[in-house]
Design a protein around this motif. Structure first.
Motif, short mmCIF file in Angstrom:
data_model
loop_
_atom_site.label_atom_id
_atom_site.label_comp_id
_atom_site.label_asym_id
_atom_site.label_seq_id
_atom_site.Cartn_x
_atom_site.Cartn_y
_atom_site.Cartn_z
N LEU A 55 0.84 -1.20 0.00
CA LEU A 55 0.00 0.00 0.00
C LEU A 55 0.88 1.25 0.00
O LEU A 55 0.65 2.16 -0.78
CB LEU A 55 -0.93 -0.01 1.23
CG LEU A 55 -1.90 1.14 1.35
CD1 LEU A 55 -2.94 1.10 0.22
CD2 LEU A 55 -2.61 1.10 2.70
N LEU A 56 1.91 1.27 0.85
CA LEU A 56 2.85 2.40 0.93
C LEU A 56 4.27 1.86 1.04
O LEU A 56 4.49 0.82 1.65
CB LEU A 56 2.55 3.25 2.17
CG LEU A 56 1.15 3.83 2.29
CD1 LEU A 56 0.96 4.46 3.66
CD2 LEU A 56 0.91 4.86 1.20
N ARG A 57 5.22 2.61 0.48
CA ARG A 57 6.63 2.22 0.54
C ARG A 57 7.49 3.40 0.96
O ARG A 57 7.22 4.53 0.60
CB ARG A 57 7.13 1.76 -0.83
CG ARG A 57 6.63 0.46 -1.30
CD ARG A 57 7.32 0.10 -2.65
NE ARG A 57 6.77 -1.12 -3.18
CZ ARG A 57 7.21 -2.33 -2.90
NH1 ARG A 57 8.23 -2.48 -2.09
NH2 ARG A 57 6.65 -3.39 -3.42
N ASP A 58 8.55 3.06 1.69
CA ASP A 58 9.61 4.00 2.00
C ASP A 58 10.89 3.20 1.95
O ASP A 58 11.28 2.56 2.93
CB ASP A 58 9.40 4.64 3.38
CG ASP A 58 10.53 5.59 3.74
OD1 ASP A 58 11.26 6.04 2.83
OD2 ASP A 58 10.70 5.89 4.94
N GLY A 59 11.50 3.16 0.79
CA GLY A 59 12.67 2.31 0.60
C GLY A 59 12.28 0.85 0.77
O GLY A 59 11.38 0.37 0.11
N GLU A 60 12.95 0.18 1.69
CA GLU A 60 12.66 -1.24 1.91
C GLU A 60 11.49 -1.46 2.87
O GLU A 60 11.01 -2.58 3.01
CB GLU A 60 13.91 -1.94 2.45
CG GLU A 60 15.02 -2.03 1.42
CD GLU A 60 16.22 -2.80 1.94
OE1 GLU A 60 16.05 -3.66 2.82
OE2 GLU A 60 17.32 -2.55 1.45
N THR A 61 11.04 -0.41 3.55
CA THR A 61 9.91 -0.55 4.46
C THR A 61 8.61 -0.46 3.67
O THR A 61 8.41 0.47 2.90
CB THR A 61 9.95 0.56 5.54
OG1 THR A 61 11.19 0.48 6.23
CG2 THR A 61 8.81 0.38 6.53
N VAL A 62 7.75 -1.46 3.87
CA VAL A 62 6.50 -1.54 3.13
C VAL A 62 5.35 -1.74 4.10
O VAL A 62 5.41 -2.61 4.97
CB VAL A 62 6.52 -2.73 2.13
CG1 VAL A 62 5.20 -2.85 1.39
CG2 VAL A 62 7.68 -2.60 1.15
N ALA A 63 4.32 -0.92 3.96
CA ALA A 63 3.05 -1.17 4.65
C ALA A 63 2.17 -1.87 3.62
O ALA A 63 1.89 -1.31 2.55
CB ALA A 63 2.42 0.14 5.11
N ALA A 64 1.79 -3.10 3.91
CA ALA A 64 1.09 -3.91 2.92
C ALA A 64 -0.24 -4.44 3.47
O ALA A 64 -0.37 -4.69 4.67
CB ALA A 64 1.96 -5.09 2.50
N LEU A 65 -1.18 -4.60 2.57
CA LEU A 65 -2.44 -5.25 2.91
C LEU A 65 -2.27 -6.75 2.75
O LEU A 65 -1.70 -7.22 1.77
CB LEU A 65 -3.56 -4.74 1.99
CG LEU A 65 -3.95 -3.28 2.23
CD1 LEU A 65 -4.80 -2.76 1.08
CD2 LEU A 65 -4.68 -3.13 3.55
N GLU A 66 -2.75 -7.48 3.74
CA GLU A 66 -2.75 -8.95 3.71
C GLU A 66 -4.20 -9.39 3.74
O GLU A 66 -4.92 -9.06 4.68
CB GLU A 66 -2.01 -9.53 4.91
CG GLU A 66 -0.56 -9.14 5.01
CD GLU A 66 0.13 -9.72 6.22
OE1 GLU A 66 -0.45 -10.64 6.87
OE2 GLU A 66 1.23 -9.28 6.54
N TYR A 67 -4.63 -10.12 2.74
CA TYR A 67 -6.01 -10.58 2.64
C TYR A 67 -5.99 -12.10 2.82
O TYR A 67 -5.48 -12.82 1.98
CB TYR A 67 -6.59 -10.20 1.28
CG TYR A 67 -8.09 -10.26 1.19
CD1 TYR A 67 -8.78 -11.46 1.29
CD2 TYR A 67 -8.84 -9.11 0.97
CE1 TYR A 67 -10.17 -11.50 1.19
CE2 TYR A 67 -10.21 -9.15 0.87
CZ TYR A 67 -10.87 -10.35 0.98
OH TYR A 67 -12.24 -10.39 0.89
N TRP A 68 -6.52 -12.56 3.94
CA TRP A 68 -6.53 -13.98 4.28
C TRP A 68 -7.94 -14.53 4.12
O TRP A 68 -8.88 -14.00 4.70
CB TRP A 68 -6.10 -14.19 5.72
CG TRP A 68 -4.71 -13.76 6.06
CD1 TRP A 68 -4.29 -12.50 6.36
CD2 TRP A 68 -3.56 -14.59 6.13
NE1 TRP A 68 -2.95 -12.50 6.63
CE2 TRP A 68 -2.48 -13.77 6.50
CE3 TRP A 68 -3.34 -15.96 5.93
CZ2 TRP A 68 -1.19 -14.27 6.67
CZ3 TRP A 68 -2.06 -16.45 6.10
CH2 TRP A 68 -1.00 -15.60 6.46
N LYS A 69 -8.09 -15.62 3.34
CA LYS A 69 -9.36 -16.36 3.28
C LYS A 69 -9.23 -17.69 4.01
O LYS A 69 -10.21 -18.24 4.48
CB LYS A 69 -9.76 -16.63 1.82
CG LYS A 69 -10.28 -15.41 1.10
CD LYS A 69 -10.78 -15.83 -0.28
CE LYS A 69 -11.39 -14.69 -1.04
NZ LYS A 69 -11.86 -15.13 -2.36
#
Length: 157
Positions: A55-69
């Motif tokens: 969703l957002l990146r700052d270099g190697e740091t990533v805020a990501a969405l995880e969708y689990w079914k």
């Protein structure tokens, strides 16, 4: 008189420097998050149990969405803490304890068969967790999905 001029110039210089600073903040609105979660749900194939989307990146740091079914394997990230907030759905977090039959899958991921002696918590939207590096954890799914916004934070040594 000279002192007043110097103070004025210093104050102006500081203000000018602040005004010239570029805002490097990464930002996603609530609407952006909702749109991305809907797109992830639509893109998942029949039988696919997990999707990950930055969703957002700052270099190697990533805020990501995880969708689990469906639940994944119990896991440990040896050198990364995991910070996450529940965005949608519901589930269970088991963390702590001992990872049974641990097998390194990648340098930053060890998976196992189950967690022995962990703490069980019920998850719902708005819940926040910080799982320290090296702590076993597992997400169960209650209902149709569990959606997390997560960031892996490297351990600084």
């Amino acid at each position: 008189m000279i002192a007043r001029v110097l103070v004025t110039l210093l104050a102006f210089g500081s203000t000018a420097a602040i005004a010239q600073t570029t805002d490097l903040t990464a930002f996603a609105s609530g609407a952006d998050v909702t749109t991305q979660v809907a797109a992830m749900a639509k893109a998942m194939k029949q039988g696919q149990g997990f999707a990950w989307q930055p969703l957002l990146r700052d270099g190697e740091t990533v805020a990501a969405l995880e969708y689990w079914k469906t639940p994944g394997c119990p896991a440990v990230h040896p050198d990364q803490a995991e910070y996450a907030i529940v965005i949608a759905g519901a589930g269970t977090l088991i963390s702590g304890g001992t990872l049974e039959a641990a097998k390194p899958v990648k340098p930053d991921l060890t998976e196992g068969d189950r967690i022995i002696g962990g703490t069980t918590r019920t998850l719902k939207p708005g819940d926040v967790m910080l799982i320290p590096a090296g702590v076993p954890h597992w997400f169960g799914i209650t209902g149709g999905r569990l959606v997390l916004l997560g960031t892996k934070l490297p351990v600084r040594r």
